[in-house]
Design an enzyme around this catalytic site. Sequence first.
Site: not given
Length: 279
Positions: A29, A35-36, A60, A148, A183, A185
């Site tokens: 997203m 992390g991404h 969502q 996560k 981590m 967002s």
Amino acid sequence: MQIYKTVAEIREALAAEALHKKIGFVPTMGALHKGHLSLVEKCHLESDLTVVSIYINPAQFRPQEDLNRYPRNFEKDIDLLRNYHADLVFTPDNAQMYPEGYCTWVTVEGLSDILCGASRPGHFRGVSTIVLKLIHIVQPKLMFMGMKDYQQIIVLEKMIEDLNLDTKIVRCPIVREPDGLAMSSRNLYLSSEERQRATCLIKALKKAQMMVNEGCLSSSILISEAENIIKQADGKIDYIKIVDGSTLQELAEVHSGARMMLAVYIGNTRLIDNLELLP
Ligand code: AMP
């Protein structure tokens, strides 16, 4: 690196490029962090073609949730993806993904109603639907996802199995800040004082893991110790549960593969984390 905004364009590009290539896919997203990027890096290593999507999926989020203020950082995301060797980036808008009259939804029953699904009704219906659509569009052999969002992986693995999709989820480890905070967002929402308190999640998980190592297998004792740690940091507990790592069913006693799963509000920000308690 090419950027595509429409389903038709990315389909055409993939059809031309992807013949005999192993497609790897990282759905996100946006507001990308390490992390991404760890997923993109792994995807690049394990696939012939790295496809990343950036799409904030309204389906969502519940009406009162943070859809409108969810962090957006498109230009920076694109620069990062270029540096991390993404080949194709898919950035559709809502009209592409949910055109007027859209009415088809996918629900993985049971698994979608517990843990985060109990606190966020409809969340996993939105996740399953968008991921199924993206899988159909991108047709990846491998899809890289972070642990996560552990329940998300379990829900999507079941969807993939039940619907006979030819995609395998590669489970990727949680990337953490130096002090252990996973981590996310949403960490951007935390004030500096909240950011410090947010370490209570990993502290609670580590304490439980340590107690298990010392021989305590009782879920109720482990959970009550974790609750104390969260409350000391003034966190508001959404849930703390110990579950079987494959079925997500709650356990009275820790066994191999058991996981502690938690969701905690620090101020107004809801954070999640999890840890395997016994290998
Ligand atoms: P999101 O953008 O939050 O939907 O996340 C996209 C993907 O990145 C999901 O597979 C997440 O599980 C993964 N992800 C998010 N945070 C982390 C993290 N700290 N470590 C590893 N993967 C993560």
